[in-house]
Design a protein around this motif. Structure first.
Motif, PDB file in Angstrom:
ATOM      1  N   GLN B  37       0.762  -1.328   0.045  1.00 44.61           N
ATOM      2  CA  GLN B  37       0.027  -0.094  -0.158  1.00 44.61           C
ATOM      3  C   GLN B  37       0.965   1.180  -0.025  1.00 44.61           C
ATOM      4  N   GLY B  42      -4.574   2.255  -3.971  1.00 40.84           N
ATOM      5  CA  GLY B  42      -5.283   1.107  -3.307  1.00 40.84           C
ATOM      6  C   GLY B  42      -4.102   0.095  -2.856  1.00 40.84           C
ATOM      7  N   LEU B  43      -4.761  -0.983  -2.296  1.00 39.68           N
ATOM      8  CA  LEU B  43      -3.709  -2.186  -2.051  1.00 39.68           C
ATOM      9  C   LEU B  43      -3.530  -2.908  -3.464  1.00 39.68           C
ATOM     10  N   PHE B  88       3.970   0.345   3.077  1.00 50.24           N
ATOM     11  CA  PHE B  88       3.314  -0.394   3.928  1.00 50.24           C
ATOM     12  C   PHE B  88       2.782  -1.809   3.338  1.00 50.24           C
TER      13      PHE B  88
END
Lengths: 104, 113
Positions: B37, B42-43, B88
């Motif tokens: 992320q 978005g992821l 992340f």
């Protein structure tokens, strides 16, 4: 264009307001997830729905599969609702997230 | 209690070093996933594994490697070939084949200095 699009990207509101976050998708899906990501990064799954409406406390999620659209509503919003809300298809394509800030 | 754990929560590494992020689950889930992320995005799926000893590349697998020697564990190695490793990283798992909820770990924030 992303397969899953959310709007708005950022939303700031006052405590008590009714909140709506939208998610639209361009490919056919059979189910959609709504996730909540807290400021520390942890993600919690809120809903998985394939039709109609689901309610959990002050959170309501609706989906219209034919119109390829889903909404997440928060009633009587509270500062602790401040988070990033993410929708994702069942094929795990994620929207970019909506950052919600509720001010006291 | 059942769940997914990721460690450490914060990780710092020098540029050019490989680093391995841990992901463990005791939910007896077959499928495990790694996402990245970045701010405002978005992821994005890096790798996923549907069963032990098998894994597949996701959308952004370049510069990453994984292994799945045990059902409970799906470590991710960020190699020196990954051009922008600071991000992340989230691990998730779910019951394979079900249109079911993914369970996410708490995430690891990797900073490459």
């Amino acid at each position: 264009k992303n397969e899953v699009e959310q709007s708005p990207q950022n939303l700031t509101a006052q405590e008590g307001e009714f909140i709506t976050i939208n998610c639209s998708y361009s490919v056919g899906i059979s189910a959609l997830h709504w996730l909540q990501q807290h400021p520390g990064g942890g993600i919690v799954s809120l809903f998985m729905l394939s039709s109609g409406k689901k309610k959990h406390g002050r959170l309501i999620a609706t989906i219209n599969i034919q119109e390829k659209h889903s909404s997440l509503h928060i009633t009587a919003s509270h500062p602790r609702d401040s988070a990033v809300y993410i929708c994702a298809s069942q094929k795990l394509v994620f929207g970019q997230g909506t950052r919600l800030t509720i001010n006291p | 209690d059942g769940g997914i754990t990721q460690s450490p929560k914060y990780l710092f590494r020098k540029e050019g070093q490989n680093v391995t992020l841990s992901c463990e689950q005791n939910l007896n889930h077959d499928a495990m996933y790694w996402y990245r992320q970045d701010p405002g995005q978005g992821l994005r799926l890096i790798y996923y594994s549907q069963i032990v000893n098998d894994f597949q590349k996701g959308d952004i697998a370049e510069g990453y490697s994984v292994s799945r020697e045990k059902k409970e564990s799906f470590p991710l190695t960020v190699t020196s070939a990954q051009k922008n490793p600071t991000a992340f990283y989230l691990c998730a798992s779910k019951v394979q084949g079900a249109v079911d909820t993914q369970y996410f770990g708490p995430g690891t924030r990797l900073t490459v200095l």
